[in-house]
Design a protein around this motif. Structure first.
Motif, PDB file in Angstrom:
ATOM      1  N   THR A 161       0.536  -1.141   0.039  1.00  0.00           N
ATOM      2  CA  THR A 161      -0.095  -0.190  -0.180  1.00  0.00           C
ATOM      3  C   THR A 161       0.792   1.413   0.206  1.00  0.00           C
ATOM      4  OG1 THR A 161      -1.102  -0.578   1.606  1.00  0.00           O
ATOM      5  CG2 THR A 161      -1.689   1.412   1.454  1.00  0.00           C
ATOM      6  N   ASN A 162       0.549   2.377  -0.751  1.00  0.00           N
ATOM      7  CA  ASN A 162       1.035   3.347  -1.377  1.00  0.00           C
ATOM      8  C   ASN A 162       0.362   4.543  -0.334  1.00  0.00           C
ATOM      9  OD1 ASN A 162      -0.280   4.316  -3.208  1.00  0.00           O
ATOM     10  ND2 ASN A 162       0.744   3.485  -4.150  1.00  0.00           N
ATOM     11  N   TYR A 163       1.166   5.913  -0.083  1.00  0.00           N
ATOM     12  CA  TYR A 163       0.589   6.538   0.465  1.00  0.00           C
ATOM     13  C   TYR A 163      -0.178   7.075   0.461  1.00  0.00           C
ATOM     14  CZ  TYR A 163       0.467  11.563   2.463  1.00  0.00           C
ATOM     15  OH  TYR A 163      -0.295  12.592   2.491  1.00  0.00           O
ATOM     16  N   SER A 164      -0.232   7.640  -1.480  1.00  0.00           N
ATOM     17  CA  SER A 164      -1.210   7.989  -2.246  1.00  0.00           C
ATOM     18  C   SER A 164      -2.682   7.610  -2.391  1.00  0.00           C
ATOM     19  CB  SER A 164      -0.336   8.064  -3.922  1.00  0.00           C
ATOM     20  OG  SER A 164      -2.313   8.639  -4.758  1.00  0.00           O
TER      21      SER A 164
ATOM     22  N   ILE B 244      -4.565  -1.821   8.644  1.00  0.00           N
ATOM     23  CA  ILE B 244      -3.320  -1.646   8.896  1.00  0.00           C
ATOM     24  C   ILE B 244      -1.979  -1.012   8.512  1.00  0.00           C
ATOM     25  CG2 ILE B 244      -2.131  -3.842   8.704  1.00  0.00           C
ATOM     26  CD1 ILE B 244      -0.783  -3.486  11.445  1.00  0.00           C
ATOM     27  N   ASN B 245      -2.224  -2.032   6.929  1.00  0.00           N
ATOM     28  CA  ASN B 245      -0.948  -1.066   5.899  1.00  0.00           C
ATOM     29  C   ASN B 245      -1.228  -0.233   5.256  1.00  0.00           C
ATOM     30  OD1 ASN B 245       0.167  -4.316   5.707  1.00  0.00           O
ATOM     31  ND2 ASN B 245      -1.834  -4.354   4.487  1.00  0.00           N
ATOM     32  N   GLU B 246      -2.334   0.837   5.747  1.00  0.00           N
ATOM     33  CA  GLU B 246      -2.520   2.759   5.026  1.00  0.00           C
ATOM     34  C   GLU B 246      -2.966   3.055   6.199  1.00  0.00           C
ATOM     35  OE1 GLU B 246      -6.839   1.404   2.198  1.00  0.00           O
ATOM     36  OE2 GLU B 246      -6.683   0.920   4.511  1.00  0.00           O
ATOM     37  N   ILE B 247      -2.463   2.807   7.566  1.00  0.00           N
ATOM     38  CA  ILE B 247      -2.131   3.569   8.941  1.00  0.00           C
ATOM     39  C   ILE B 247      -0.758   3.755   8.940  1.00  0.00           C
ATOM     40  CG2 ILE B 247      -2.413   3.291  11.446  1.00  0.00           C
ATOM     41  CD1 ILE B 247      -4.636   2.202  10.901  1.00  0.00           C
ATOM     42  N   LYS B 248      -0.049   2.237   7.822  1.00  0.00           N
ATOM     43  CA  LYS B 248       1.679   2.835   8.417  1.00  0.00           C
ATOM     44  C   LYS B 248       1.772   3.525   7.170  1.00  0.00           C
ATOM     45  CE  LYS B 248       3.497  -0.813   8.731  1.00  0.00           C
ATOM     46  NZ  LYS B 248       3.236  -2.719   8.365  1.00  0.00           N
ATOM     47  N   ALA B 249       1.552   3.396   6.084  1.00  0.00           N
ATOM     48  CA  ALA B 249       1.553   4.003   4.837  1.00  0.00           C
ATOM     49  C   ALA B 249       1.156   5.564   5.030  1.00  0.00           C
ATOM     50  CB  ALA B 249       1.339   3.903   3.750  1.00  0.00           C
ATOM     51  N   LEU B 250       0.266   6.297   6.068  1.00  0.00           N
ATOM     52  CA  LEU B 250       0.129   7.557   5.789  1.00  0.00           C
ATOM     53  C   LEU B 250       1.482   7.941   7.508  1.00  0.00           C
ATOM     54  CD1 LEU B 250      -3.701   7.607   6.269  1.00  0.00           C
ATOM     55  CD2 LEU B 250      -2.612   8.747   4.816  1.00  0.00           C
ATOM     56  N   ASN B 251       1.446   7.118   8.374  1.00  0.00           N
ATOM     57  CA  ASN B 251       2.405   6.884   9.726  1.00  0.00           C
ATOM     58  C   ASN B 251       3.938   7.433   8.838  1.00  0.00           C
ATOM     59  OD1 ASN B 251       0.805   7.468  11.119  1.00  0.00           O
ATOM     60  ND2 ASN B 251       0.944   5.548  12.026  1.00  0.00           N
ATOM     61  N   GLN B 252       3.787   6.971   7.571  1.00  0.00           N
ATOM     62  CA  GLN B 252       5.115   6.706   7.348  1.00  0.00           C
ATOM     63  C   GLN B 252       5.902   8.617   6.807  1.00  0.00           C
ATOM     64  OE1 GLN B 252       6.023   3.652   5.102  1.00  0.00           O
ATOM     65  NE2 GLN B 252       6.985   2.282   6.329  1.00  0.00           N
TER      66      GLN B 252
ATOM     67  N   PHE C 267       3.786  11.022   7.247  1.00  0.00           N
ATOM     68  CA  PHE C 267       2.742  11.721   8.133  1.00  0.00           C
ATOM     69  C   PHE C 267       2.789  13.377   7.958  1.00  0.00           C
ATOM     70  CE2 PHE C 267       0.288  13.080  11.720  1.00  0.00           C
ATOM     71  CZ  PHE C 267      -0.953  12.793  11.807  1.00  0.00           C
ATOM     72  N   ASP C 268       4.184  13.861   7.855  1.00  0.00           N
ATOM     73  CA  ASP C 268       4.215  15.595   7.929  1.00  0.00           C
ATOM     74  C   ASP C 268       3.639  16.085   5.967  1.00  0.00           C
ATOM     75  OD1 ASP C 268       6.229  15.587   9.938  1.00  0.00           O
ATOM     76  OD2 ASP C 268       7.754  15.745   8.788  1.00  0.00           O
ATOM     77  N   THR C 269       3.199  15.007   5.309  1.00  0.00           N
ATOM     78  CA  THR C 269       2.911  15.587   4.044  1.00  0.00           C
ATOM     79  C   THR C 269       1.024  15.221   4.273  1.00  0.00           C
ATOM     80  OG1 THR C 269       4.422  15.045   2.642  1.00  0.00           O
ATOM     81  CG2 THR C 269       2.208  15.071   1.933  1.00  0.00           C
ATOM     82  N   PHE C 270       1.115  14.493   5.742  1.00  0.00           N
ATOM     83  CA  PHE C 270      -0.279  14.091   5.723  1.00  0.00           C
ATOM     84  C   PHE C 270      -1.118  14.829   6.361  1.00  0.00           C
ATOM     85  CE2 PHE C 270      -3.578  11.524   7.883  1.00  0.00           C
ATOM     86  CZ  PHE C 270      -4.720  11.283   6.489  1.00  0.00           C
ATOM     87  N   LYS C 271      -0.003  16.036   7.363  1.00  0.00           N
ATOM     88  CA  LYS C 271      -0.616  16.619   8.675  1.00  0.00           C
ATOM     89  C   LYS C 271      -1.174  17.757   7.638  1.00  0.00           C
ATOM     90  CE  LYS C 271       1.675  16.752  12.603  1.00  0.00           C
ATOM     91  NZ  LYS C 271       2.806  17.840  13.520  1.00  0.00           N
ATOM     92  N   THR C 272      -0.530  18.257   6.301  1.00  0.00           N
ATOM     93  CA  THR C 272      -0.745  19.640   5.380  1.00  0.00           C
ATOM     94  C   THR C 272      -2.440  19.055   5.060  1.00  0.00           C
ATOM     95  OG1 THR C 272       1.544  19.406   5.021  1.00  0.00           O
ATOM     96  CG2 THR C 272      -0.409  21.079   3.261  1.00  0.00           C
TER      97      THR C 272
END
Length: 455
Positions: A65-68, A118-126, A128-133
């Motif tokens: 699972t990738n971040y996008s 769990i894989n999607e959460i891991k991708a977002l946490n890796q 997370f600075d971008t996800f915060k935006t």
């Protein structure tokens, strides 16, 4: 040995389990667990449980699972939860034991995923600075996001191992296929045309400003005026768009004291819904709340009643009807932007009563959702009658035309829930649904696909 403490403890625990299973094994259990496989002249004993566990492990390790994709999934989930907070939730498990939380949409024809794996959460946490935006652009705080993660874990009975689902499942005796972010029923749900979707704005506010609204505006489903219900007075008086008195089974809350066997009244407001029976107390001495015998106090608060002010299931609903946040009283977490309830302590309610231990969604039966049959024409849906408050298209026409004496019926005892079977009856469904009446055909499948309008 290059092995961490946790890994060593896990191996020792597995070894201990295998030793216990060996000494507890008997012939019947051996037949269920093991099978014989012939390789040429050799016969090998295969452990079916170990074989399945290995297959699950290999399948899960191949998931990427990738971040996008994880960010896109979260956007869909957040939008579904914020805009359709009144929909029932369920937790589904597939053949490999993967669980996820779903919204029940379109009377069960669509199950929308509202949980991150769990894989999607891991991708977002890796990242997370971008996800915060992204969260800031969505007006979502980091605290709300973390609260959402705790919420989905609580609904899954504390399990954090939420993995991707298999492409096919069977739920409510119907086959579903994964498409996009949801499971969709894999047989034509033509019988949904027999039922009419309610306008949730009319139900909650007593008014709908959409002049071309396709949904049913049923005066019996307009929520109770809380100010009048609590104090007996309303500043709007006769101009109030909400229901004042006497109310009905669809809009009156359940008595919290009755569930705890502490109500001073023997009868509840349900005695107003039928004819006065011999031995019934005078109608002036009943509880103003409903004494529901079908509601399970260990179930979560009915989301439809809490967020819409009414529930089409009425007295048949097994979920408690109370004017409180379903999430805060069930999981202690609420992240809904438009939640209108004060969030209280989980241990006791506003009446000082101790809340019973709530059942997780994993332990709530499919039958509790009172879903209509999706594969057969429902013989109970006849003109002038209702199915747990869901009107047929003919009865909705009566309401729109002002002739609602037959359409508004509180007698739910004449209907008993029986869920239709799925694929085995597909041929029968084809023949029974082809001659849909003209009144029914005006409510197309596309209109029902939009049964809940976004805020």
């Amino acid at each position: 040995m290059g092995m961490s403490r946790d890994e060593l403890l896990r191996k020792l625990e597995n070894l201990n389990d295998r030793i216990n299973e060996y000494f507890e094994l008997d012939l019947e259990r051996a037949k269920q667990r093991y099978r014989l496989v012939r390789y040429g002249s050799k016969i090998t004993v295969v452990d079916k449980i170990a074989e399945k566990s290995e297959a699950v492990h290999k399948w899960r390790t191949r998931i990427r699972t990738n971040y996008s994709s994880a960010e896109s999934r979260f956007r869909k989930i957040w939008e579904a939860l914020q805009n359709n907070a009144e929909l029932d939730l369920c937790v589904l498990s597939d053949a490999l034991g993967n669980v996820r939380v779903f919204q029940i949409q379109k009377l069960g024809a669509v199950l929308e995923n509202v949980s991150l794996s769990i894989n999607e959460i891991k991708a977002l946490n890796q990242d997370f600075d971008t996800f915060k935006t992204i969260l800031q652009s969505m007006n979502v705080s980091e605290e709300s996001f973390r609260s959402y993660l705790k919420w989905q874990s609580a609904l899954c009975d504390g399990s954090t191992d939420i993995f991707e689902q298999l492409p096919k499942i069977v739920w409510n005796n119907c086959k579903y296929q994964w498409a996009g972010n949801a499971y969709r029923i894999s047989v034509p749900p033509r019988n949904l045309n027999l039922y009419v979707a309610y306008c949730k704005f009319h139900a909650r506010l007593g008014i709908c400003t959409n002049p071309t609204c396709k949904f049913l505006h049923d005066p019996q489903q307009v929520s109770i005026c809380r100010e009048f219900f609590n104090s007996g007075h309303c500043k709007y008086g006769e101009n109030c768009r909400l229901t004042h008195t006497p109310g009905n089974q669809y809009i009156l809350p359940h008595c919290p004291k009755f569930a705890a066997h502490q109500c001073e009244f023997e009868k509840g407001a349900e005695c107003l819904f039928g004819e006065q029976q011999a031995g019934d107390p005078p109608k002036t001495t009943h509880c103003r709340y409903i004494h529901s015998k079908n509601a399970n106090p260990r179930y979560p608060t009915c989301r439809q009643f809490a967020h819409m002010g009414c529930c089409y299931r009425g007295l048949a609903c097994p979920f408690p009807h109370s004017l409180e946040c379903p999430d805060a009283t069930y999981t202690s977490e609420c992240f809904l932007v438009h939640c209108k309830y004060a969030h209280r302590d989980l241990d006791s309610d506003k009446n000082g009563l101790k809340n019973p231990a709530r059942l997780p969604l994993t332990e709530i039966s499919t039958d509790a959702f009172l879903l209509p049959p999706l594969c057969k024409r429902d013989p109970r849906t006849t003109p002038g009658l209702s199915w747990y408050g869901l009107r047929s298209s003919q009865s909705s026409n009566n309401i729109k035309n002002g002739n609602n004496t037959k359409a508004i019926s509180d007698d739910t005892t004449q209907f008993k829930l029986s869920i239709g079977s799925s694929s085995s009856d597909a041929d029968e469904e084809e023949s029974t649904t082809s001659d849909t009446s003209s009144e029914t055909s005006q409510y197309s499948g596309d209109e029902l696909d939009a049964d809940f309008i976004k805020l």
